[in-house]
Design a protein around this motif. Structure first.
Motif, PDB file in Angstrom:
ATOM      1  N   VAL A   1      -2.923  -0.201  -3.781  1.00 15.51           N
ATOM      2  CA  VAL A   1      -3.329  -1.253  -2.853  1.00 15.51           C
ATOM      3  C   VAL A   1      -3.359  -2.557  -3.665  1.00 15.51           C
ATOM      4  O   VAL A   1      -4.194  -2.719  -4.549  1.00 15.51           O
ATOM      5  CB  VAL A   1      -4.707  -0.941  -2.237  1.00 15.51           C
ATOM      6  CG1 VAL A   1      -5.163  -2.062  -1.320  1.00 15.51           C
ATOM      7  CG2 VAL A   1      -4.657   0.398  -1.496  1.00 15.51           C
TER       8      VAL A   1
ATOM      9  N   SER B   1      -1.195   0.642   7.793  1.00 13.85           N
ATOM     10  CA  SER B   1      -1.176   1.925   7.088  1.00 13.85           C
ATOM     11  C   SER B   1      -1.875   3.003   7.898  1.00 13.85           C
ATOM     12  O   SER B   1      -1.376   4.135   8.011  1.00 13.85           O
ATOM     13  CB  SER B   1      -1.859   1.784   5.719  1.00 13.85           C
ATOM     14  OG  SER B   1      -1.141   0.899   4.899  1.00 13.85           O
TER      15      SER B   1
ATOM     16  N   PHE C   1     -12.735   0.167   7.352  1.00 10.75           N
ATOM     17  CA  PHE C   1     -11.574   0.889   7.876  1.00 10.75           C
ATOM     18  C   PHE C   1     -11.893   2.354   8.164  1.00 10.75           C
ATOM     19  O   PHE C   1     -10.996   3.137   8.464  1.00 10.75           O
ATOM     20  CB  PHE C   1     -10.403   0.787   6.893  1.00 10.75           C
ATOM     21  CG  PHE C   1      -9.982  -0.626   6.634  1.00 10.75           C
ATOM     22  CD1 PHE C   1      -9.334  -1.367   7.609  1.00 10.75           C
ATOM     23  CD2 PHE C   1     -10.278  -1.232   5.433  1.00 10.75           C
ATOM     24  CE1 PHE C   1      -8.967  -2.682   7.380  1.00 10.75           C
ATOM     25  CE2 PHE C   1      -9.912  -2.547   5.183  1.00 10.75           C
ATOM     26  CZ  PHE C   1      -9.263  -3.278   6.166  1.00 10.75           C
TER      27      PHE C   1
ATOM     28  N   VAL D   1      -3.857   7.278  -0.571  1.00  8.94           N
ATOM     29  CA  VAL D   1      -3.647   5.838  -0.576  1.00  8.94           C
ATOM     30  C   VAL D   1      -3.807   5.323  -2.007  1.00  8.94           C
ATOM     31  O   VAL D   1      -4.874   5.470  -2.602  1.00  8.94           O
ATOM     32  CB  VAL D   1      -4.645   5.145   0.374  1.00  8.94           C
ATOM     33  CG1 VAL D   1      -4.461   3.640   0.350  1.00  8.94           C
ATOM     34  CG2 VAL D   1      -4.499   5.697   1.794  1.00  8.94           C
TER      35      VAL D   1
ATOM     36  N   TYR E   1     -13.500  -0.449   1.656  1.00  9.42           N
ATOM     37  CA  TYR E   1     -12.761   0.355   2.630  1.00  9.42           C
ATOM     38  C   TYR E   1     -13.630   0.876   3.771  1.00  9.42           C
ATOM     39  O   TYR E   1     -13.115   1.481   4.708  1.00  9.42           O
ATOM     40  CB  TYR E   1     -12.060   1.512   1.904  1.00  9.42           C
ATOM     41  CG  TYR E   1     -11.061   1.003   0.897  1.00  9.42           C
ATOM     42  CD1 TYR E   1      -9.752   0.736   1.263  1.00  9.42           C
ATOM     43  CD2 TYR E   1     -11.444   0.738  -0.419  1.00  9.42           C
ATOM     44  CE1 TYR E   1      -8.843   0.224   0.354  1.00  9.42           C
ATOM     45  CE2 TYR E   1     -10.542   0.225  -1.344  1.00  9.42           C
ATOM     46  CZ  TYR E   1      -9.244  -0.031  -0.951  1.00  9.42           C
ATOM     47  OH  TYR E   1      -8.356  -0.539  -1.855  1.00  9.42           O
TER      48      TYR E   1
ATOM     49  N   ILE F   1       0.874  -1.173   0.000  1.00 10.79           N
ATOM     50  CA  ILE F   1       0.000   0.000   0.000  1.00 10.79           C
ATOM     51  C   ILE F   1       0.911   1.222   0.000  1.00 10.79           C
ATOM     52  O   ILE F   1       1.778   1.355   0.864  1.00 10.79           O
ATOM     53  CB  ILE F   1      -0.914   0.052   1.240  1.00 10.79           C
ATOM     54  CG1 ILE F   1      -1.858  -1.150   1.269  1.00 10.79           C
ATOM     55  CG2 ILE F   1      -1.701   1.358   1.280  1.00 10.79           C
ATOM     56  CD1 ILE F   1      -2.723  -1.222   2.529  1.00 10.79           C
TER      57      ILE F   1
ATOM     58  N   MET G   1      -3.816  -2.660   5.754  1.00  6.74           N
ATOM     59  CA  MET G   1      -4.617  -1.436   5.939  1.00  6.74           C
ATOM     60  C   MET G   1      -4.504  -0.940   7.379  1.00  6.74           C
ATOM     61  O   MET G   1      -4.344   0.259   7.610  1.00  6.74           O
ATOM     62  CB  MET G   1      -6.081  -1.671   5.573  1.00  6.74           C
ATOM     63  CG  MET G   1      -6.368  -1.638   4.091  1.00  6.74           C
ATOM     64  SD  MET G   1      -5.964  -0.077   3.272  1.00  6.74           S
ATOM     65  CE  MET G   1      -7.048   1.078   4.106  1.00  6.74           C
TER      66      MET G   1
END
Length: 131
Positions: free
Chosen positions: A77, A96, A121, A74, A118, A55, A93
């Motif tokens: 990935v 990160s 997250f 970002v 996502y 990432i 993730m």
């Protein structure tokens, strides 16, 4: 397996993952890895033999109501196909996000193919681009 920040010795392995996972032409990949890529801003999964996932946290700034914020954009990935479906990206993730917090960044941005990947997250869709 080790999740860590990249270093210059990882560049070839990180590039190999990028080239396999994305359909970017050689000219763009050369530009990206020469001008934009920074291994120290790349979270990698290292098996000990090779990099299999990464990432990229490209550094930018944004201005909101006259205040400037450092942000990670970002990108890249990616995981090599033989390692997909094993939950590897969850760890990357999370690592990160921790790295961004260490950098005192409360904002990060991304432009995913499917933003729903996502949401777990903490990411939300803020706009759609219609082509």
């Amino acid at each position: 397996m080790d999740i860590r920040l990249g270093n210059k010795n990882d560049t070839d392995g990180i590039r190999k993952v990028w080239e396999y996972c994305f359909e970017d032409g050689k000219e763009y990949v050369d530009f990206y890895f020469e001008k934009k890529f920074r291994p120290e801003n790349t979270v990698v999964l290292d098996t000990g033999d090779s990099i299999i996932s990464s990432i990229h946290l490209n550094q930018h700034s944004i201005k909101i109501m006259e205040k400037e914020f450092g942000v990670s954009y970002v990108v890249g990935v990616s995981t090599l196909p033989e390692s997909r479906g094993l939950g590897i990206m969850n760890g990357l993730m999370e690592s990160s996000l921790h790295k961004m917090l260490e950098m005192e960044q409360s904002i990060s941005i991304l432009m995913p193919i499917d933003f729903r990947l996502y949401k777990k997250f903490g990411y939300e869709n803020c706009y759609d681009v219609l082509l």
